[in-house]
Design a protein around this motif. Structure first.
Motif, PDB file in Angstrom:
ATOM      1  N   ALA A  99       0.851  -1.189   0.000  1.00 32.60           N
ATOM      2  CA  ALA A  99       0.000   0.000   0.000  1.00 32.60           C
ATOM      3  C   ALA A  99       0.884   1.236   0.000  1.00 32.60           C
ATOM      4  CB  ALA A  99      -0.906   0.000   1.230  1.00 32.60           C
ATOM      5  N   LEU A 100       0.336   2.352  -0.473  1.00 34.85           N
ATOM      6  CA  LEU A 100       1.069   3.612  -0.545  1.00 34.85           C
ATOM      7  C   LEU A 100       0.445   4.639   0.390  1.00 34.85           C
ATOM      8  CD1 LEU A 100       3.213   5.424  -1.962  1.00 34.85           C
ATOM      9  CD2 LEU A 100       1.447   5.988  -3.646  1.00 34.85           C
ATOM     10  N   TYR A 101       1.280   5.268   1.203  1.00 32.81           N
ATOM     11  CA  TYR A 101       0.859   6.421   1.986  1.00 32.81           C
ATOM     12  C   TYR A 101       1.105   7.649   1.120  1.00 32.81           C
ATOM     13  CZ  TYR A 101       1.076  10.001   5.701  1.00 32.81           C
ATOM     14  OH  TYR A 101       0.906  11.142   6.476  1.00 32.81           O
ATOM     15  N   VAL A 102       0.061   8.121   0.459  1.00 32.81           N
ATOM     16  CA  VAL A 102       0.214   9.183  -0.540  1.00 32.81           C
ATOM     17  C   VAL A 102       0.694  10.483   0.095  1.00 32.81           C
ATOM     18  CG1 VAL A 102      -1.016  10.613  -2.206  1.00 32.81           C
ATOM     19  CG2 VAL A 102      -1.440   8.163  -2.137  1.00 32.81           C
ATOM     20  N   GLY A 103       0.153  10.853   1.251  1.00 31.77           N
ATOM     21  CA  GLY A 103       0.579  12.098   1.887  1.00 31.77           C
ATOM     22  C   GLY A 103       2.051  12.098   2.235  1.00 31.77           C
ATOM     23  N   SER A 104       2.550  10.931   2.630  1.00 34.23           N
ATOM     24  CA  SER A 104       3.968  10.698   2.907  1.00 34.23           C
ATOM     25  C   SER A 104       4.546  11.722   3.889  1.00 34.23           C
ATOM     26  CB  SER A 104       4.750  10.639   1.596  1.00 34.23           C
ATOM     27  OG  SER A 104       4.513   9.400   0.936  1.00 34.23           O
ATOM     28  N   TRP A 105       5.866  11.898   3.825  1.00 35.75           N
ATOM     29  CA  TRP A 105       6.531  12.730   4.815  1.00 35.75           C
ATOM     30  C   TRP A 105       6.084  14.189   4.734  1.00 35.75           C
ATOM     31  CZ3 TRP A 105       8.489  11.601   9.188  1.00 35.75           C
ATOM     32  CH2 TRP A 105       9.283  12.514   9.879  1.00 35.75           C
ATOM     33  N   SER A 106       5.693  14.662   3.562  1.00 36.78           N
ATOM     34  CA  SER A 106       5.254  16.053   3.439  1.00 36.78           C
ATOM     35  C   SER A 106       3.991  16.301   4.253  1.00 36.78           C
ATOM     36  CB  SER A 106       5.031  16.423   1.971  1.00 36.78           C
ATOM     37  OG  SER A 106       4.030  15.630   1.369  1.00 36.78           O
ATOM     38  N   GLU A 107       3.120  15.302   4.370  1.00 36.07           N
ATOM     39  CA  GLU A 107       1.938  15.440   5.218  1.00 36.07           C
ATOM     40  C   GLU A 107       2.289  15.172   6.680  1.00 36.07           C
ATOM     41  OE1 GLU A 107      -2.631  13.847   5.354  1.00 36.07           O
ATOM     42  OE2 GLU A 107      -1.069  12.336   5.048  1.00 36.07           O
ATOM     43  N   TRP A 108       2.993  14.069   6.911  1.00 35.67           N
ATOM     44  CA  TRP A 108       3.314  13.671   8.286  1.00 35.67           C
ATOM     45  C   TRP A 108       4.076  14.786   9.009  1.00 35.67           C
ATOM     46  CZ3 TRP A 108       2.334   9.020  10.928  1.00 35.67           C
ATOM     47  CH2 TRP A 108       3.000   8.879  12.148  1.00 35.67           C
ATOM     48  N   SER A 109       5.112  15.315   8.399  1.00 35.79           N
ATOM     49  CA  SER A 109       5.979  16.284   9.071  1.00 35.79           C
ATOM     50  C   SER A 109       5.330  17.651   9.238  1.00 35.79           C
ATOM     51  CB  SER A 109       7.295  16.427   8.302  1.00 35.79           C
ATOM     52  OG  SER A 109       7.066  16.974   7.011  1.00 35.79           O
ATOM     53  N   SER A 110       4.254  17.907   8.500  1.00 36.50           N
ATOM     54  CA  SER A 110       3.581  19.206   8.625  1.00 36.50           C
ATOM     55  C   SER A 110       2.702  19.278   9.870  1.00 36.50           C
ATOM     56  CB  SER A 110       2.724  19.478   7.383  1.00 36.50           C
ATOM     57  OG  SER A 110       1.601  18.596   7.333  1.00 36.50           O
ATOM     58  N   ASP A 111       2.478  18.140  10.505  1.00 36.72           N
ATOM     59  CA  ASP A 111       1.641  18.070  11.708  1.00 36.72           C
ATOM     60  C   ASP A 111       2.543  17.936  12.935  1.00 36.72           C
ATOM     61  OD1 ASP A 111      -0.088  17.503  13.763  1.00 36.72           O
ATOM     62  OD2 ASP A 111      -1.173  15.910  12.715  1.00 36.72           O
ATOM     63  N   PRO A 112       2.696  18.991  13.719  1.00 39.69           N
ATOM     64  CA  PRO A 112       3.611  18.940  14.872  1.00 39.69           C
ATOM     65  C   PRO A 112       3.235  17.885  15.909  1.00 39.69           C
ATOM     66  CG  PRO A 112       2.985  21.207  14.369  1.00 39.69           C
ATOM     67  CD  PRO A 112       2.085  20.321  13.551  1.00 39.69           C
ATOM     68  N   SER A 113       1.990  17.390  15.859  1.00 35.80           N
ATOM     69  CA  SER A 113       1.583  16.377  16.839  1.00 35.80           C
ATOM     70  C   SER A 113       2.088  14.986  16.484  1.00 35.80           C
ATOM     71  CB  SER A 113       0.058  16.349  16.968  1.00 35.80           C
ATOM     72  OG  SER A 113      -0.554  15.790  15.803  1.00 35.80           O
ATOM     73  N   ARG A 114       2.553  14.803  15.266  1.00 40.62           N
ATOM     74  CA  ARG A 114       3.048  13.497  14.845  1.00 40.62           C
ATOM     75  C   ARG A 114       4.481  13.280  15.335  1.00 40.62           C
ATOM     76  NH1 ARG A 114      -0.962  10.051  13.077  1.00 40.62           N
ATOM     77  NH2 ARG A 114      -2.506  11.253  11.893  1.00 40.62           N
ATOM     78  N   PRO A 115       4.786  12.113  15.899  1.00 41.19           N
ATOM     79  CA  PRO A 115       6.153  11.859  16.376  1.00 41.19           C
ATOM     80  C   PRO A 115       7.132  11.708  15.227  1.00 41.19           C
ATOM     81  CG  PRO A 115       4.838   9.864  16.510  1.00 41.19           C
ATOM     82  CD  PRO A 115       3.895  10.969  16.135  1.00 41.19           C
ATOM     83  N   VAL A 116       8.369  12.064  15.480  1.00 41.86           N
ATOM     84  CA  VAL A 116       9.439  11.991  14.483  1.00 41.86           C
ATOM     85  C   VAL A 116      10.621  11.240  15.072  1.00 41.86           C
ATOM     86  CG1 VAL A 116      11.123  13.308  13.148  1.00 41.86           C
ATOM     87  CG2 VAL A 116       8.755  14.113  13.297  1.00 41.86           C
ATOM     88  N   ALA A 117      11.094  10.245  14.353  1.00 43.05           N
ATOM     89  CA  ALA A 117      12.294   9.512  14.769  1.00 43.05           C
ATOM     90  C   ALA A 117      13.476   9.959  13.911  1.00 43.05           C
ATOM     91  CB  ALA A 117      12.071   8.012  14.620  1.00 43.05           C
ATOM     92  N   VAL A 118      14.650   9.966  14.476  1.00 44.26           N
ATOM     93  CA  VAL A 118      15.865  10.317  13.740  1.00 44.26           C
ATOM     94  C   VAL A 118      16.910   9.238  13.955  1.00 44.26           C
ATOM     95  CG1 VAL A 118      15.454  12.810  13.817  1.00 44.26           C
ATOM     96  CG2 VAL A 118      16.728  11.721  15.653  1.00 44.26           C
ATOM     97  N   GLY A 119      17.906   9.241  13.088  1.00 41.29           N
ATOM     98  CA  GLY A 119      18.969   8.257  13.183  1.00 41.29           C
ATOM     99  C   GLY A 119      18.748   7.076  12.269  1.00 41.29           C
ATOM    100  N   PRO A 120      19.659   6.110  12.260  1.00 34.65           N
ATOM    101  CA  PRO A 120      19.611   5.014  11.302  1.00 34.65           C
ATOM    102  C   PRO A 120      18.652   3.894  11.653  1.00 34.65           C
ATOM    103  CG  PRO A 120      21.532   4.784  12.700  1.00 34.65           C
ATOM    104  CD  PRO A 120      20.890   6.081  13.076  1.00 34.65           C
ATOM    105  N   ASP A 121      18.116   3.890  12.868  1.00 30.42           N
ATOM    106  CA  ASP A 121      17.271   2.782  13.314  1.00 30.42           C
ATOM    107  C   ASP A 121      15.794   3.145  13.251  1.00 30.42           C
ATOM    108  OD1 ASP A 121      19.538   1.217  13.940  1.00 30.42           O
ATOM    109  OD2 ASP A 121      19.725   2.265  15.865  1.00 30.42           O
ATOM    110  N   PRO A 122      14.925   2.155  13.009  1.00 28.40           N
ATOM    111  CA  PRO A 122      13.498   2.439  12.925  1.00 28.40           C
ATOM    112  C   PRO A 122      12.935   3.086  14.187  1.00 28.40           C
ATOM    113  CG  PRO A 122      13.955   0.273  12.021  1.00 28.40           C
ATOM    114  CD  PRO A 122      15.234   0.755  12.645  1.00 28.40           C
ATOM    115  N   GLN A 123      13.353   2.589  15.368  1.00 25.20           N
ATOM    116  CA  GLN A 123      12.906   3.069  16.697  1.00 25.20           C
ATOM    117  C   GLN A 123      11.433   2.729  16.937  1.00 25.20           C
ATOM    118  OE1 GLN A 123      14.095   7.117  17.627  1.00 25.20           O
ATOM    119  NE2 GLN A 123      16.002   6.879  16.501  1.00 25.20           N
TER     120      GLN A 123
END
Length: 286
Positions: free
Chosen positions: A262-286
């Motif tokens: 399946a495809l998440y069409v909104g993708s990172w451009s949608e996810w990252s625009s919402d400050p309430s959504r958590p964000v992980a950084v680094g090389p691991d999925p977390q």
């Protein structure tokens, strides 16, 4: 949406065109402009189409015809499906006629058209492997006027993720991040509000699905690649990218490998625009 015959080689297409019952050809040349975040348009390939295209091919504008207006749904949200259907019918697309889509070689834009047509019910759509650079035949400068088609979009119940669905799949199944590794890690973010990835997502740059000539790796190699990432025919798999374009290419590669996704069409451009959504950084999925 799995389809083992999701791609077609230039030689196979040439044979089909010579056989007298050619597929509908759609030219979707396009390239992401990082300046788009500043309000500038992406390169859309219209001038290149006018300079030479596959005989009979109709030009399709990704930004205007394969996506809606940028907004809260991301930079390339789903288009209005009534308008999308009208565009496809004007291009000659019918439900019983094969369709072949191509772009300038990267494959992302063609994959977006492939995914939209497949998700809305067209049973026979393929992408020209390697795009226009793989074509060895003559090109045309004539603008075709195809007979109107009869295709009516009927969205599938599966194959599409929203933000909540992507978040859940990252925990219950396999969510692949098709962007470059440095964007996944959050080292750089040239377009969106913040860098990083959806917690639980696995880094899987779509560029690793193709050889140096832009053609897909053999299906067996793709299957091994995705298996190593946890994505097999028996698992629930989703994909996202920056704005739902390169992610469609990853879904296409998975289809070649025999893995539905399946495809998440909104993708990172949608996810990252919402400050309430958590964000992980680094090389691991977390």
């Amino acid at each position: 949406m799995v389809a083992m015959n999701a791609i077609i080689s230039a030689s196979e297409l040439a044979s089909d065109l010579a056989a007298g019952s050619p597929p509908v050809l759609l030219d979707v040349r396009w390239q992401l402009s990082l300046a788009k975040a500043a309000g500038e348009p992406s390169f859309d390939g219209r001038a290149e189409y006018a300079a030479g295209h596959l005989p009979g091919a109709v030009y399709i504008d990704l930004d205007r015809e394969l996506a809606g207006a940028p907004g809260t749904g991301g930079r390339h949200p789903l288009p209005d499906l009534t308008e999308f259907g009208a565009v496809m019918r004007k291009a000659g697309v019918s439900s019983r006629t094969p369709v072949v889509v191509y772009d300038g070689g990267q494959g992302w834009a063609a994959a977006r058209a492939w995914w939209l047509l497949r998700w809305t019910g067209h049973p026979n759509v393929r992408v020209l492997d390697g795009g226009l650079p793989a074509w060895r035949g003559e090109l045309s400068v004539a603008t075709p006027e195809p007979a109107a088609g009869d295709f009516r979009p009927e969205p599938g119940a599966r194959g599409l993720l929203d933000a909540d669905g992507a978040a859940a799949l990252a925990r219950s199944g396999v969510l692949l991040d098709a962007r470059a590794g440095e964007r996944y890690r959050g080292d750089v973010e040239p377009v969106d509000r913040v860098g990083g990835h959806i917690p639980g997502a696995v880094s899987a740059p779509t560029t690793d699905n193709v050889a140096t000539d832009g053609r897909f790796l053999p299906a067996e190699e793709l299957a091994e690649r995705f298996k190593a990432l946890g994505a097999t025919d028996g698992s629930q798999v989703g994909v996202y990218c920056g704005s739902g374009v390169s992610g469609a290419h990853q879904v296409l590669a998975l289809a070649v490998a025999g893995v539905p996704a399946a495809l998440y069409v909104g993708s990172w451009s949608e996810w990252s625009s919402d400050p309430s959504r958590p964000v992980a950084v680094g090389p691991d999925p977390q």
